[in-house]
Design a protein around this motif. Structure first.
Motif, short mmCIF file in Angstrom:
data_model
loop_
_atom_site.label_atom_id
_atom_site.label_comp_id
_atom_site.label_asym_id
_atom_site.label_seq_id
_atom_site.Cartn_x
_atom_site.Cartn_y
_atom_site.Cartn_z
N THR A 45 6.86 2.92 -11.43
CA THR A 45 8.11 2.70 -10.71
C THR A 45 8.61 1.29 -10.99
O THR A 45 7.82 0.38 -11.25
N THR A 46 9.93 1.10 -10.92
CA THR A 46 10.51 -0.21 -11.13
C THR A 46 10.59 -1.01 -9.83
O THR A 46 11.12 -2.12 -9.83
N ASP A 47 10.08 -0.44 -8.75
CA ASP A 47 10.09 -1.14 -7.46
C ASP A 47 8.67 -1.18 -6.90
O ASP A 47 7.71 -1.08 -7.65
N SER A 48 8.53 -1.27 -5.61
CA SER A 48 7.22 -1.41 -4.98
C SER A 48 6.36 -0.15 -5.16
O SER A 48 6.75 0.93 -4.71
N PRO A 49 5.19 -0.27 -5.79
CA PRO A 49 4.30 0.89 -5.92
C PRO A 49 3.84 1.42 -4.56
O PRO A 49 3.67 2.63 -4.40
N GLU A 50 3.65 0.53 -3.61
CA GLU A 50 3.20 0.96 -2.28
C GLU A 50 4.25 1.87 -1.63
O GLU A 50 3.92 2.92 -1.09
N ASN A 51 5.52 1.46 -1.70
CA ASN A 51 6.59 2.29 -1.14
C ASN A 51 6.72 3.59 -1.91
O ASN A 51 6.94 4.66 -1.33
N PHE A 52 6.62 3.49 -3.23
CA PHE A 52 6.74 4.69 -4.06
C PHE A 52 5.65 5.70 -3.72
O PHE A 52 5.93 6.88 -3.53
N ASP A 53 4.42 5.22 -3.62
CA ASP A 53 3.30 6.13 -3.35
C ASP A 53 3.47 6.82 -1.99
O ASP A 53 3.15 8.00 -1.84
N ARG A 54 3.96 6.07 -1.02
CA ARG A 54 4.13 6.64 0.32
C ARG A 54 5.17 7.75 0.32
O ARG A 54 4.98 8.82 0.91
N GLN A 55 6.29 7.52 -0.35
CA GLN A 55 7.35 8.52 -0.41
C GLN A 55 7.00 9.66 -1.36
O GLN A 55 7.33 10.82 -1.11
N ALA A 56 6.35 9.31 -2.46
CA ALA A 56 6.11 10.30 -3.52
C ALA A 56 5.27 11.46 -3.04
O ALA A 56 5.44 12.60 -3.49
N ALA A 57 4.36 11.21 -2.11
CA ALA A 57 3.50 12.29 -1.62
C ALA A 57 4.33 13.41 -1.02
O ALA A 57 3.97 14.60 -1.13
N THR A 58 5.45 13.08 -0.38
CA THR A 58 6.32 14.09 0.22
C THR A 58 6.97 14.94 -0.86
O THR A 58 7.08 16.17 -0.72
N PHE A 59 7.40 14.32 -1.94
CA PHE A 59 8.11 15.03 -3.00
C PHE A 59 7.16 15.78 -3.93
O PHE A 59 7.47 16.89 -4.38
N PHE A 60 6.03 15.18 -4.22
CA PHE A 60 5.11 15.76 -5.21
C PHE A 60 4.10 16.72 -4.57
O PHE A 60 3.47 17.51 -5.26
N GLY A 61 3.92 16.61 -3.27
CA GLY A 61 3.02 17.52 -2.58
C GLY A 61 1.58 17.08 -2.53
O GLY A 61 0.72 17.79 -2.03
N GLN A 62 1.28 15.90 -3.05
CA GLN A 62 -0.07 15.34 -3.00
C GLN A 62 0.02 13.83 -3.19
O GLN A 62 1.02 13.32 -3.70
N SER A 63 -1.01 13.12 -2.78
CA SER A 63 -0.98 11.68 -2.90
C SER A 63 -1.10 11.26 -4.36
O SER A 63 -1.76 11.94 -5.16
N ILE A 64 -0.45 10.14 -4.69
CA ILE A 64 -0.49 9.63 -6.06
C ILE A 64 -0.67 8.13 -6.02
O ILE A 64 -0.53 7.48 -4.99
N LYS A 65 -0.98 7.56 -7.18
CA LYS A 65 -1.13 6.11 -7.30
C LYS A 65 -0.27 5.66 -8.48
O LYS A 65 -0.48 6.10 -9.61
N SER A 66 0.71 4.79 -8.19
CA SER A 66 1.63 4.35 -9.23
C SER A 66 1.43 2.88 -9.57
O SER A 66 0.70 2.17 -8.88
N ASN A 67 2.08 2.46 -10.65
CA ASN A 67 2.08 1.06 -11.07
C ASN A 67 3.49 0.57 -11.26
O ASN A 67 4.40 1.36 -11.54
N PHE A 68 3.68 -0.73 -11.11
CA PHE A 68 5.00 -1.33 -11.31
C PHE A 68 5.25 -1.57 -12.79
O PHE A 68 4.36 -1.98 -13.54
N VAL A 69 6.49 -1.33 -13.22
CA VAL A 69 6.91 -1.67 -14.58
C VAL A 69 8.29 -2.30 -14.51
O VAL A 69 9.10 -2.01 -13.63
N ASP A 70 8.57 -3.16 -15.44
CA ASP A 70 9.88 -3.79 -15.58
C ASP A 70 10.49 -3.28 -16.88
O ASP A 70 10.00 -3.58 -17.96
N ILE A 71 11.55 -2.50 -16.75
CA ILE A 71 12.16 -1.91 -17.95
C ILE A 71 13.43 -2.66 -18.35
O ILE A 71 14.09 -2.27 -19.29
#
Length: 273
Positions: free
Chosen positions: A247-273
């Motif tokens: 994600t291009t933003d906070s991985p912590e925020n992304f992981d929290r929201q992503a579980a709702t959309f993806f249906g399971q918990s995930i672990k992301s990393n930050f990238v600058d594109i």
């Protein structure tokens, strides 16, 4: 991480609903998901901005070894895909491919309606682009397509309000506006990858006879078919069953929201594109 995953891009979280179905269909493949959360939403931005952001994302995914990139974002598919395919790919990566979510949907949607009237629910950007009107007209010229922008649905969903009473007003408002165009609509396309999370609330205001189409259910088998028809691309896509999320933003925020959309918990990393 395998060096040749299939890239999945969205402006934020919504594309995870598409990825979820793709992974079910192609569980052995490797996938790299990029959410441009720092610059979301795309739906209200200009063509020039959406194109620039999308091209940056595609280039990043190519640099990560992706031979095939799916724009799991209706706005990016509507406003940037054609230019990237026709103008940029021949220059930067002629042997790689970028696909969207609009054409696969347009190819099959006519098979779901009995009345010949369908409704398209999308962001302001997707609706204004008229991409669905154009693509569906190519595939099914006699189909009657009615569009409705739902600008408040994404903010509601991303704030976790989609199942609460606060969502009722805007769900009913947009559905009423859509059906005021035609009472013959019997099929609804959720032309934003966030919208499957609004499905439960939508059902409270729709007859059971109305079919609601989730794009993930269409795009996943379409991708499987594409890989079968294009072995020269399929053989370049690695198959180790691995998933990676950035994600291009906070991985912590992304992981929290992503579980709702993806249906399971995930672990992301930050990238600058």
């Amino acid at each position: 991480m395998s060096q040749h995953p299939i890239g999945i891009f969205d402006s934020g979280y919504g594309g995870l609903t598409v990825l979820r179905e793709i992974v079910k269909t192609l569980p052995d493949h490797d996938f790299l998901y990029l959410g441009d959360n720092a610059r979301t939403p795309y739906g209200t931005r200009s063509y020039e901005t959406i194109y620039a952001y999308t091209l940056q994302a595609v280039k990043y995914l190519f640099d990560q070894g992706c031979e095939l990139v799916i724009l799991a974002c209706n706005t990016a598919s509507a406003k940037a895909l054609r230019t990237i395919q026709q103008r940029d790919l021949p220059q930067i990566a002629p042997h790689k491919r970028v696909l969207g979510v609009i054409r696969p949907t347009a190819e099959v949607i006519a098979s779901y309606t009995h009345t010949g009237h369908i409704g398209v629910l999308g962001t302001t950007g997707t609706v204004k682009s008229e991409s669905y009107l154009i693509e569906i007209k190519k595939q099914a010229p006699t189909l009657n397509v009615h569009q409705q922008a739902c600008p408040m649905w994404v903010p509601l969903i991303e704030n976790g309000e989609q199942d609460h009473n606060g969502a009722d007003y805007f769900v009913k408002k947009y559905l009423d506006e859509l059906f005021s165009q035609s009472q013959d609509i019997d099929t609804l396309l959720l032309a934003c990858t966030h919208y499957p999370l609004m499905l439960k609330k939508m059902r409270e205001y729709l007859p059971e006879t109305v079919t609601i189409l989730n794009q993930g259910d269409i795009v996943a088998p379409s991708l499987a078919d594409y890989l079968q028809r294009h072995p020269e691309i399929a053989e370049k896509c690695s198959q180790n069953g691995k998933l990676r999320f950035v994600t291009t933003d906070s991985p912590e925020n992304f992981d929290r929201q992503a579980a709702t959309f993806f249906g399971q918990s995930i672990k992301s990393n930050f990238v600058d594109i």
